[in-house]
Design an enzyme around this catalytic site. Structure first.
Site, PDB file in Angstrom:
ATOM      1  CB  SER A 238      -0.961  -0.052   1.191  1.00 48.04           C
ATOM      2  OG  SER A 238      -2.007   0.882   1.039  1.00 48.04           O
ATOM      3  CG  HIS A 369      -5.180  -3.069   0.497  1.00 44.31           C
ATOM      4  ND1 HIS A 369      -4.324  -3.088  -0.587  1.00 44.31           N
ATOM      5  CD2 HIS A 369      -4.860  -1.945   1.212  1.00 44.31           C
ATOM      6  CE1 HIS A 369      -3.537  -2.034  -0.541  1.00 44.31           C
ATOM      7  NE2 HIS A 369      -3.831  -1.330   0.540  1.00 44.31           N
TER       8      HIS A 369
END
Length: 567
Positions: A238, A369
């Site tokens: 991320s 994620h």
């Protein structure tokens, strides 16, 4: 000239250039007899910035273009022709990236000291009359060492258990200690800004990269009994994936870079983000946190005005190891634009003769994620073994999800040159190897167009067709349970140059074409034709070009009935 940190090396210029050329030559493959291509594996550069002595003159203004800048064309408009030219061309890209995207790195502090223990690293930096201190923790694998190590941003990157199982230590690095989030651009906080000022125009991503470099400085100064100084990797997911990507691009001592789901401001091309539905807008990535340099604010609504894009940051990592991992299930992450960056940067890896040193994988099932995914474990450990331990071969695989498959041909009007070893003239061949760059391997193992590894013994697995002057041959670059990545080479067997070519092939009834690059297709199932793009239709006598594609459907049967027609 560089607008900062031009090192006082003029008196050693001749010696430095000679040594740098020798060092670079040791990192790129030897192009001798067929089959002798040597993988540039576990030897990173000795310097953080190998091209620091290159005299870079940045232009006062740059033209706007919706297409990706040519990584092979210098600022003065000339193209590089040899592998040794890449060193100073990379320095130009680095300067452009610092000025327009990330901000200045300040890579050579006056003093860096610290300690390395079996549980931690301390870093003390002094520069410009100011000082700062930060630390990182160390988690060693089993064994006696010394160990290679992977710096993991915030403990949040590639699977740390898999890293240790592969034989590498895990260095958990807190980037917020170096550049804190939640601060305004005019009052940035952390070790970097304590030294270079809270109003510095440098964004957090570059500040974090600076911190990684200082950790490597301390490892280099240690006695080498715990961690190996020449075997460091970096990873993060991320926002930390953005950080890992920038760290690998801006420190050539990093042997392996592994960004994960980096999203806008990371790997995805800036020019592609505005047109990719659901991806984080450039303005949002710029304003969410001061990740990017202050100068980037002028381009959030006009990425076409940037003289650089992220495919060139991918290229900055070449020829070192790079494994990019992306998640196609979260639109916000812009994985389609990420795949274009990988494909574009892979052209530089190919031109340097090390196409297998870059891997890309977005074809994953779990959409969570930053999940630890089973699909990535094998290529992750293979990358560590190759680039950090110096054993085996790199995975050299591109697994692009059909849901987020970018098409490089839509983003470029430049050709990939065949770079020579001696500085001689090298011609562009539409993104593929030409007659004198050739197809490597006497076992039929042609090098892949986008970084796929060496071909299997026996090479062409789809047969050949000859409709006059050209022939088409197929090889499988990689395959999986639900499809495969293939490559078709078009060779001119005639005595004069071809002006255009068209390849016909037949897919099995259960298969469909999901992505194609370096060609223009008609049809996606059954009988498919592929013709050349505007830049790779011309093929010299005896030369060849290639196009790549991804096919979905199981079982993974190779296309049949290959034909080639040309004018």
């Amino acid at each position: 000239m560089r607008f900062h940190r031009y090192r006082p090396r003029v008196w050693l210029a001749t010696i430095f250039v000679a040594l740098a050329s020798l060092a670079f030559a040791s990192l790129v493959p030897e192009a001798g007899a067929a089959g002798s291509l040597r993988t540039a594996a576990a030897t990173p550069f000795a310097d953080e910035d190998d091209g620091a002595d290159c005299n870079v003159q940045l232009p006062g203004s740059t033209p706007s273009s919706s297409l990706l800048p040519d990584p092979f064309t210098r600022i003065d408009g000339t193209r590089i022709t040899s592998r040794s030219d890449w060193r100073c061309r990379r320095a130009e890209i680095r300067e452009l990236a610092e000025r327009y995207v990330y901000g200045e790195k300040h890579s050579a502090p006056q003093s860096v000291t610290g300690t390395v223990s079996r549980t931690g690293i301390t870093v003390n930096v002094s520069d410009q009359g100011r000082s700062a201190t930060f630390s990182a923790t160390v988690d060693l694998p089993s064994g006696t060492g010394p160990f290679p190590a992977v710096i993991v941003y915030g403990g949040f990157g590639a699977d740390t258990a898999a890293i240790k199982a592969a034989g590498a230590a895990v260095i958990s690095y807190d980037p917020y200690a170096v550049g804190a989030e939640g601060t305004p651009r005019t009052s940035k906080q952390g070790a970097y800004y304590s030294i270079y000022g809270s109003s510095s125009s440098t964004g957090l991503l570059m500040a974090w990269a600076w911190g990684v470099s200082r950790i490597i400085d301390v490892i280099e100064q240690s006695d080498g009994s715990i961690l190996r100084a020449n075997a460091t990797g970096v990873t993060g997911c991320s926002r930390f994936g953005k950080g890992a990507f920038v760290a690998g691009a801006f420190d050539q001592r990093i042997a392996l870079t592994m960004p994960i789901e980096s999203g806008t401001g990371g790997a995805p091309i800036f020019r592609g983000v505005p047109g990719e539905s659901g991806s984080q807008p450039l303005s949002s990535a710029y304003s969410e946190q001061p990740w990017l340099g202050d100068a980037f604010g002028s381009y959030t609504g006009n990425p076409a005005g940037l003289p650089v894009d992220t495919h060139e940051m991918v290229a900055m990592i070449a020829p070192r190891g790079l494994f990019m991992m992306e998640n196609p299930h979260v639109d916000w992450l812009g994985a389609r634009s990420g795949s274009v960056a990988a494909l574009g940067g892979a052209e530089v890896y190919k031109a340097l003769g090390v196409p297998s040193n870059i891997s890309y994988w977005s074809d994953v099932q779990d959409g969570t994620h930053c999940a630890s995914r089973s699909e990535w474990r094998a290529p992750l450990q293979q990358s560590i073994q190759t680039f950090l331990l110096g054993t085996g071969n790199p995975p050299g695989v591109f697994r692009i999800s059909s849901a987020k498959a970018g098409n490089l041909s839509q983003w470029r009007d430049w050709q990939t040159p065949t770079l020579t070893d001696d500085g001689g003239t090298a011609g562009g061949t539409g993104g593929e190897e030409g007659d004198d760059g050739g197809e490597e391997g006497d076992d039929g193992g042609d090098e892949g167009a986008v970084g796929g590894g060496e071909g299997d013994s026996g090479g062409d697995s789809g047969g050949e067709g000859n409709e006059g002057a050209c022939t088409a041959s197929f090889r499988t670059v990689s395959s999986w349970s639900g499809g495969y990545q293939g490559e078709v080479s078009v060779r001119n067997n005639g005595t004069s140059a071809l002006r255009s070519w068209t390849v016909g092939m037949t897919l099995a009834s259960w298969q469909s074409l999901t992505n194609l690059w370096n060609g223009v297709n008609t049809g996606t199932g059954g009988a498919v034709t592929v013709r050349n793009t505007a830049w790779n239709g011309t093929v010299a006598a005896g030369g060849s070009v290639s196009f790549g594609f991804v096919v979905g459907g199981s079982p993974t049967t190779a296309p049949g009935d290959l034909t080639c027609t040309a004018t």
